[in-house]
Motif scaffolding. Structure first.
Motif, PDB file in Angstrom:
ATOM      1  N   THR A   8      38.099  30.499  36.741  1.00 39.74           N
ATOM      2  CA  THR A   8      38.407  31.917  36.579  1.00 39.74           C
ATOM      3  C   THR A   8      38.404  32.589  37.942  1.00 39.74           C
ATOM      4  OG1 THR A   8      36.071  32.456  36.259  1.00 39.74           O
ATOM      5  CG2 THR A   8      37.388  32.009  34.281  1.00 39.74           C
ATOM      6  N   SER A   9      38.971  33.781  38.001  1.00 43.43           N
ATOM      7  CA  SER A   9      38.960  34.549  39.239  1.00 43.43           C
ATOM      8  C   SER A   9      38.309  35.896  38.994  1.00 43.43           C
ATOM      9  CB  SER A   9      40.391  34.745  39.764  1.00 43.43           C
ATOM     10  OG  SER A   9      41.048  35.751  39.025  1.00 43.43           O
ATOM     11  N   ALA A  10      37.966  36.560  40.094  1.00 42.92           N
ATOM     12  CA  ALA A  10      37.299  37.855  39.994  1.00 42.92           C
ATOM     13  C   ALA A  10      38.280  39.013  39.969  1.00 42.92           C
ATOM     14  CB  ALA A  10      36.332  38.025  41.173  1.00 42.92           C
ATOM     15  N   VAL A  11      39.565  38.711  39.894  1.00 36.57           N
ATOM     16  CA  VAL A  11      40.568  39.782  39.914  1.00 36.57           C
ATOM     17  C   VAL A  11      41.488  39.639  38.707  1.00 36.57           C
ATOM     18  CG1 VAL A  11      40.504  40.029  42.412  1.00 36.57           C
ATOM     19  CG2 VAL A  11      42.135  38.434  41.387  1.00 36.57           C
ATOM     20  N   ALA A  12      42.058  40.761  38.284  1.00 38.76           N
ATOM     21  CA  ALA A  12      42.845  40.795  37.049  1.00 38.76           C
ATOM     22  C   ALA A  12      44.205  40.162  37.186  1.00 38.76           C
ATOM     23  CB  ALA A  12      42.996  42.244  36.584  1.00 38.76           C
ATOM     24  N   ASN A  13      44.720  40.053  38.419  1.00 38.53           N
ATOM     25  CA  ASN A  13      46.097  39.583  38.550  1.00 38.53           C
ATOM     26  C   ASN A  13      46.227  38.062  38.527  1.00 38.53           C
ATOM     27  OD1 ASN A  13      47.344  38.394  41.260  1.00 38.53           O
ATOM     28  ND2 ASN A  13      45.591  39.617  41.847  1.00 38.53           N
TER      29      ASN A  13
ATOM     30  N   ARG B   1      49.545  43.786  38.301  1.00 41.58           N
ATOM     31  CA  ARG B   1      48.089  43.944  38.336  1.00 41.58           C
ATOM     32  C   ARG B   1      47.499  43.711  39.726  1.00 41.58           C
ATOM     33  NH1 ARG B   1      45.557  41.259  32.820  1.00 41.58           N
ATOM     34  NH2 ARG B   1      46.670  42.610  31.341  1.00 41.58           N
ATOM     35  N   TYR B   2      48.310  43.281  40.657  1.00 41.58           N
ATOM     36  CA  TYR B   2      47.822  42.994  42.007  1.00 41.58           C
ATOM     37  C   TYR B   2      47.400  44.278  42.727  1.00 41.58           C
ATOM     38  CZ  TYR B   2      48.138  42.496  47.039  1.00 41.58           C
ATOM     39  OH  TYR B   2      47.884  42.575  48.387  1.00 41.58           O
ATOM     40  N   GLN B   3      46.296  44.182  43.489  1.00 43.06           N
ATOM     41  CA  GLN B   3      45.851  45.250  44.367  1.00 43.06           C
ATOM     42  C   GLN B   3      45.426  44.644  45.703  1.00 43.06           C
ATOM     43  OE1 GLN B   3      43.188  48.293  42.481  1.00 43.06           O
ATOM     44  NE2 GLN B   3      43.213  46.891  40.734  1.00 43.06           N
ATOM     45  N   GLN B   4      45.606  45.382  46.773  1.00 39.96           N
ATOM     46  CA  GLN B   4      45.224  44.862  48.083  1.00 39.96           C
ATOM     47  C   GLN B   4      43.736  44.533  48.152  1.00 39.96           C
ATOM     48  OE1 GLN B   4      46.547  47.377  51.296  1.00 39.96           O
ATOM     49  NE2 GLN B   4      48.671  46.700  51.103  1.00 39.96           N
ATOM     50  N   THR B   5      42.919  45.231  47.377  1.00 40.47           N
ATOM     51  CA  THR B   5      41.484  44.951  47.369  1.00 40.47           C
ATOM     52  C   THR B   5      41.150  43.584  46.774  1.00 40.47           C
ATOM     53  OG1 THR B   5      41.326  46.172  45.277  1.00 40.47           O
ATOM     54  CG2 THR B   5      40.795  47.377  47.299  1.00 40.47           C
ATOM     55  N   ASP B   6      42.149  42.931  46.129  1.00 39.31           N
ATOM     56  CA  ASP B   6      41.920  41.585  45.597  1.00 39.31           C
ATOM     57  C   ASP B   6      41.524  40.620  46.713  1.00 39.31           C
ATOM     58  OD1 ASP B   6      42.575  42.517  43.103  1.00 39.31           O
ATOM     59  OD2 ASP B   6      44.599  41.662  43.081  1.00 39.31           O
ATOM     60  N   PHE B   7      42.070  40.806  47.908  1.00 37.03           N
ATOM     61  CA  PHE B   7      41.700  39.942  49.029  1.00 37.03           C
ATOM     62  C   PHE B   7      40.204  40.070  49.321  1.00 37.03           C
ATOM     63  CE2 PHE B   7      46.252  39.987  49.700  1.00 37.03           C
ATOM     64  CZ  PHE B   7      46.521  38.739  50.247  1.00 37.03           C
ATOM     65  N   TYR B   8      39.700  41.299  49.283  1.00 35.08           N
ATOM     66  CA  TYR B   8      38.281  41.543  49.540  1.00 35.08           C
ATOM     67  C   TYR B   8      37.423  40.918  48.436  1.00 35.08           C
ATOM     68  CZ  TYR B   8      33.854  44.091  49.604  1.00 35.08           C
ATOM     69  OH  TYR B   8      32.529  44.415  49.578  1.00 35.08           O
ATOM     70  N   HIS B   9      37.814  41.119  47.181  1.00 29.22           N
ATOM     71  CA  HIS B   9      37.015  40.609  46.066  1.00 29.22           C
ATOM     72  C   HIS B   9      36.986  39.078  46.031  1.00 29.22           C
ATOM     73  CE1 HIS B   9      36.202  44.511  44.457  1.00 29.22           C
ATOM     74  NE2 HIS B   9      37.480  44.807  44.254  1.00 29.22           N
ATOM     75  N   LEU B  10      38.052  38.460  46.502  1.00 28.94           N
ATOM     76  CA  LEU B  10      38.111  36.992  46.519  1.00 28.94           C
ATOM     77  C   LEU B  10      37.677  36.417  47.864  1.00 28.94           C
ATOM     78  CD1 LEU B  10      41.470  36.392  44.592  1.00 28.94           C
ATOM     79  CD2 LEU B  10      39.141  36.180  43.720  1.00 28.94           C
TER      80      LEU B  10
END
Length: 275
Positions: free
Chosen positions: A16-21, A46-55
């Motif tokens: 699983t991943s920590a982001v919705a996209n 569903r992608y957001q630039q903050t996904d890089f930070y969360h992952l």
């Protein structure tokens, strides 16, 4: 798809991943645990630039300047690559971030050999658990099926009439044939570009044969392999091999192709024949 894309792969636990996209993330390996294959779906909406930070993934300046689609596919590819490298067991801590290297390809750690691919909504990563060498190379590609119009526009640059006839005889339509050969030759390029060191065209390689392995579940899921031969002299002179086995797995939505060295393929063929 819940089953392995190729018959020499076995299913590993889902991730699983920590982001919705990112969703439907799957991991597979061959029996020797030498190949780790990961795939997953990504959503541009569903992608957001903050996904890089969360992952905890690097967000290079060049990607920050790119369109949203490029950012989303870059994130998906890097995340799946990290999952594959983690699964390899070769890293005491977190695997290193993938930089961009020769010919815009990912710059993999020296202890592994890898390849990435994506289309509009799916990404895949493969890792061989050995350093790059003439007996250890890998290339993967996935493509959505071309439309009839798209195929007619690019067919002449992808294959010749002999190659087309081989796939028509195998039961593919001309549109399917063009899509498959486009993907197979893209996988070949990724596998051998570290040795060639520069770009080369689709006509550098020619399809010589198509071998069916099976039709799984429905006629829309077909697997087997192609035999490709390098024809362009300067490319063949630099390449580790002149002839290549390219695995294919296709369903009603897309096609997946995979190329490795003869040394690796020999074992996969043996394992497949035992199954």
């Amino acid at each position: 798809m819940t089953e392995p894309p190729f018959p020499f792969l076995s299913t590993l636990p889902l991730a699983t991943s920590a982001v919705a996209n990112l969703s439907k993330i799957q991991l597979f390996s061959d029996t020797a645990q030498q190949l780790i294959f990961t795939q997953g779906h990504f959503s541009i909406e569903r992608y957001q630039q903050t996904d890089f930070y969360h992952l905890m993934l690097d967000f290079p300046q060049s990607i920050k300047k790119a369109v949203v689609k490029r950012q989303a596919e870059y994130l998906a590819g890097r995340y799946l690559s990290r999952l594959a490298m983690r699964q390899s067991g070769l890293f005491d801590s977190e695997p290193p971030q993938l930089r961009t290297g020769l010919l815009r390809a990912p710059d993999w750690p020296e202890v592994v050999t890898g390849s990435l691919t994506h289309h509009q909504s799916k990404a895949c990563a493969v890792v061989l658990t050995q350093p790059l060498s003439t007996e250890n190379l890998i290339g993967v590609d996935t493509e959505l099926w071309l439309t009839k119009q798209q195929a007619s526009e690019v067919a002449e640059s992808i294959h010749n009439s002999k190659e087309l006839q081989i796939l028509l005889h195998a039961g593919f339509t001309s549109t399917e044939a063009t899509t498959l050969l486009f993907s197979a030759k893209e996988a070949l390029f990724k596998a051998i570009c570290p040795f060639i060191g520069e770009y080369f065209g689709f006509k550098a390689a020619e399809l010589k044969a198509c071998s069916w392995l099976a039709e799984k579940d429905t006629v829309n899921h077909r697997i087997g392999w192609f035999h490709l031969e390098l024809l362009t002299n300067w490319v063949a002179a630099k390449a580790p091999q002149k002839n290549y086995c390219c695995w294919f797995s296709c369903n009603e939505f897309d096609v997946l192709t995979l190329i490795s060295s003869d040394a690796v393929n020999t074992r996969w063929l043996r394992d497949t024949n035992k199954a």
